[in-house]
Write an enzyme that holds these catalytic residues in place. Structure first.
Site, short mmCIF file in Angstrom:
data_model
loop_
_atom_site.label_atom_id
_atom_site.label_comp_id
_atom_site.label_asym_id
_atom_site.label_seq_id
_atom_site.Cartn_x
_atom_site.Cartn_y
_atom_site.Cartn_z
NE ARG A 53 -5.65 -44.01 -3.99
CZ ARG A 53 -4.86 -44.97 -4.48
NH1 ARG A 53 -5.41 -46.05 -5.03
NH2 ARG A 53 -3.57 -44.85 -4.44
CE LYS A 66 -20.10 -32.57 10.13
NZ LYS A 66 -20.26 -31.53 11.18
CD GLU A 107 -25.47 -34.49 19.88
OE1 GLU A 107 -25.96 -33.50 19.30
OE2 GLU A 107 -24.22 -34.69 19.96
CE LYS A 118 -26.24 -35.55 11.39
NZ LYS A 118 -25.19 -35.98 12.27
CD GLU A 127 -20.35 -28.26 9.67
OE1 GLU A 127 -20.66 -29.41 9.97
OE2 GLU A 127 -19.64 -27.54 10.37
NE ARG A 187 -23.46 -32.48 8.66
CZ ARG A 187 -23.24 -33.71 8.26
NH1 ARG A 187 -23.25 -34.00 6.98
NH2 ARG A 187 -23.00 -34.68 9.13
CG ASN A 207 -21.25 -28.69 14.83
OD1 ASN A 207 -21.22 -29.84 15.24
ND2 ASN A 207 -20.80 -28.34 13.64
CG HIS A 255 -21.60 -30.07 19.00
ND1 HIS A 255 -22.93 -29.88 19.31
CD2 HIS A 255 -21.49 -31.37 18.63
CE1 HIS A 255 -23.59 -31.02 19.12
NE2 HIS A 255 -22.75 -31.94 18.71
CG HIS A 300 -16.14 -30.60 20.10
ND1 HIS A 300 -16.24 -30.27 18.78
CD2 HIS A 300 -16.92 -31.69 20.27
CE1 HIS A 300 -17.05 -31.14 18.17
NE2 HIS A 300 -17.47 -32.00 19.05
CG HIS A 305 -20.18 -36.08 21.90
ND1 HIS A 305 -19.31 -35.08 21.51
CD2 HIS A 305 -21.29 -35.95 21.11
CE1 HIS A 305 -19.85 -34.39 20.52
NE2 HIS A 305 -21.05 -34.89 20.25
P1 NAD Z 1 -19.92 -44.48 22.63
O1 NAD Z 1 -19.79 -44.92 21.25
O2 NAD Z 1 -18.68 -44.36 23.45
O3 NAD Z 1 -20.94 -45.46 23.38
C1 NAD Z 1 -21.19 -45.25 24.74
C2 NAD Z 1 -20.96 -46.53 25.57
O4 NAD Z 1 -22.07 -47.41 25.40
C3 NAD Z 1 -19.75 -47.32 25.15
O5 NAD Z 1 -19.16 -47.87 26.29
C4 NAD Z 1 -20.33 -48.40 24.27
O6 NAD Z 1 -19.53 -49.54 24.15
C5 NAD Z 1 -21.60 -48.70 24.98
N1 NAD Z 1 -22.69 -49.25 24.22
C6 NAD Z 1 -23.04 -48.98 22.95
N2 NAD Z 1 -24.21 -49.54 22.66
C7 NAD Z 1 -24.61 -50.21 23.76
C8 NAD Z 1 -25.76 -50.96 24.07
N3 NAD Z 1 -26.78 -51.08 23.24
N4 NAD Z 1 -25.83 -51.51 25.29
C9 NAD Z 1 -24.84 -51.33 26.19
N5 NAD Z 1 -23.75 -50.60 25.97
C10 NAD Z 1 -23.65 -50.03 24.76
O7 NAD Z 1 -20.64 -43.06 22.73
P2 NAD Z 1 -21.82 -42.39 21.89
O8 NAD Z 1 -22.44 -41.42 22.80
O9 NAD Z 1 -22.66 -43.39 21.22
O10 NAD Z 1 -21.04 -41.61 20.74
C11 NAD Z 1 -20.18 -40.54 21.04
C12 NAD Z 1 -19.23 -40.35 19.89
O11 NAD Z 1 -19.97 -39.99 18.73
C13 NAD Z 1 -18.23 -39.26 20.11
O12 NAD Z 1 -16.96 -39.70 19.71
C14 NAD Z 1 -18.70 -38.14 19.20
O13 NAD Z 1 -17.66 -37.32 18.76
C15 NAD Z 1 -19.33 -38.90 18.08
N6 NAD Z 1 -20.34 -38.15 17.33
C16 NAD Z 1 -20.23 -38.14 15.98
C17 NAD Z 1 -21.18 -37.49 15.23
C18 NAD Z 1 -21.11 -37.54 13.72
O14 NAD Z 1 -21.89 -36.84 13.06
N7 NAD Z 1 -20.26 -38.36 13.16
C19 NAD Z 1 -22.24 -36.83 15.85
C20 NAD Z 1 -22.32 -36.87 17.24
C21 NAD Z 1 -21.36 -37.54 17.97
N1 GLY Z 2 -23.17 -33.79 14.53
C1 GLY Z 2 -23.00 -32.71 13.62
C2 GLY Z 2 -23.13 -33.08 12.20
O1 GLY Z 2 -23.37 -34.20 11.84
O2 GLY Z 2 -22.99 -32.23 11.36
#
Ligand code: NAD
Ligand code: GLY
Length: 364
Positions: free
Chosen positions: A121, A143, A185, A227, A237, A241, A245, A248, A252, A265
């Site tokens: 939890r 998030k 971003e 942010k 949100e 907030r 997006n 997005h 998406h 992404h």
């Molecule tokens: P990712 O996590 O897939 O990382 C991209 C690639 O880089 C992967 O292959 C990873 O293993 C590799 N990698 C990571 N760090 C590295 C490093 N220092 N050196 C070499 N390789 C490395 O992609 P991302 O772009 O970081 O994240 C995208 C994800 O984030 C999506 O799922 C998206 O939905 C999510 N997201 C979430 C939020 C939120 O607010 N929670 C906001 C934006 C995006």
């Molecule tokens: N990436 C959108 C949010 O964090 O709200």
């Protein structure tokens, strides 16, 4: 030794937390003040583990550190992979006083965060983001979640971390395609809320795309500041907030249509922002000059210019209908009233949306 360049705070009352940004922080910065119990579980993946797991473990002197290494890729941001984290926690008998640590990009961060939100939890967690995208966006704001085959990030929870540690040295090993994805971003913050940052980006984007370290540290700081402010004002949100997006809803749809992991992404968000700029101009909210200014910046960052070949307006409309921002069956979009000022609205002429979709699907 490390150099901590900046510290910011996400202001959420007694749940406020720091974002520490600098070089050489991994392995040297003591994160134990953010760990309540004597055990830590680092969640990472098979790509990041060989690069940074040993260093990251060094941030927790005197604590028992376990690790779980996940397969790498957006296609693994699902129930099955999430369960590997619960398996490891239960097999190694982690209690409610454990702390999870997300070491990796946004995929690892979202999954480790969701595991922390739901394990027994809810347990605390720390974000150590290692991609540009995760350093400027996903590690901040709480998030967390996973994808469903029918929609991106559809299963999840809000769960704020105890701290965010951003070591800009980790960007040195990032694959080339990930840098523009992160810049998407970064540009978003300028477009939605910070005209001065947008102007700075216009003069700096070539250096950023060329991996200029000082410039990237500045971009990370200004993005996190934007942010942190938005999250402090509207954590769950309820309104504001949602401007985070921008692009997005289109993005998406692209990611889901292409198949998770095909488009990054950030790439999908970049193209989505081009579409949001186009629609904002068609609706007369921004001038053609401003649309072109935004488009030029996005293209200079090295992002794709059109959705995947073969994607149709119908594909977009079907996938956009399951967006989390939608209320009462009507589509809500983030649009621009000017560069640096965004609005979230369902009050727009849908024929203009169709014009945007046809325009982009034709150019794909
Ligand atoms: P990712 O996590 O897939 O990382 C991209 C690639 O880089 C992967 O292959 C990873 O293993 C590799 N990698 C990571 N760090 C590295 C490093 N220092 N050196 C070499 N390789 C490395 O992609 P991302 O772009 O970081 O994240 C995208 C994800 O984030 C999506 O799922 C998206 O939905 C999510 N997201 C979430 C939020 C939120 O607010 N929670 C906001 C934006 C995006
Ligand atoms: N990436 C959108 C949010 O964090 O709200």
């Amino acid at each position: 030794m490390y150099e901590q360049i900046h510290e910011l705070e996400v202001g959420l009352g007694d749940r406020s937390y720091p974002i520490m940004i600098g070089q050489g922080l991994l392995g040297t910065k003591d994160l134990t003040p953010f760990v309540a119990g004597d055990r830590v579980m680092i969640v990472t993946n098979e790509t990041v583990a060989p690069l940074y797991l040993a260093q990251a473990s060094g941030c927790f002197p005197g604590r028992k550190v376990d690790t779980v290494v996940l397969p790498d890729g957006e296609q693994y941001k699902d129930w099955k992979t999430l369960n590997l984290i619960f398996d490891a926690l239960l097999e190694r008998k982690h209690s409610r006083s454990t702390t999870l640590v997300a070491l990796g990009g946004g995929v690892v961060g979202d999954m480790a965060g969701f595991a922390a939100a739901s394990y027994q939890r809810g347990v605390p967690f720390i974000q150590i983001p290692t991609t540009l995208l995760s350093q400027v966006d996903s590690s901040v704001g709480g998030k967390t979640g996973i994808n469903h085959p029918l929609g991106k990030n559809m299963i999840g929870a809000f769960h704020q971390p105890q701290a965010v540690l951003i070591d800009t040295d980790t960007l040195a090993t990032l694959p080339a395609r990930e840098l523009p994805a992160g810049l998407a971003e970064v540009i978003k913050y300028g477009l939605i809320r910070d005209p001065a940052f947008l102007s700075w980006l216009e003069s700096s984007v070539d250096a950023l795309a060329g991996m200029d370290r000082a410039g990237l540290a500045e971009a990370i700081y200004r993005s996190c500041a934007c942010k942190a402010e938005v999250v402090s004002l509207d954590e769950r949100e309820g309104g504001l907030r949602a401007i985070l997006n921008l692009g997005h809803t289109f993005g998406h749809a692209i990611e889901t249509h292409a198949g998770y992991g095909q488009w990054l992404h950030g790439e999908a968000v970049g193209t989505g922002m081009l579409m949001a700029l186009d629609l904002s101009a068609r609706l007369g909210l921004i001038s053609e000059t401003d649309r072109l200014r935004g488009e030029t910046l996005i293209l200079r960052a090295g992002l794709p210019t059109a959705p995947p070949a073969g994607m149709t307006p119908k594909n977009f409309l079907e996938l956009m209908a399951v967006d989390k921002k939608n209320t009462g069956g009507s589509l809500r979009l983030v649009l621009l009233r000017s560069l640096g000022d965004a609005v979230v609205t369902s009050d727009f002429d849908e024929s203009k949306l169709r014009e945007t979709l046809f325009h982009f699907c034709r150019s794909a």
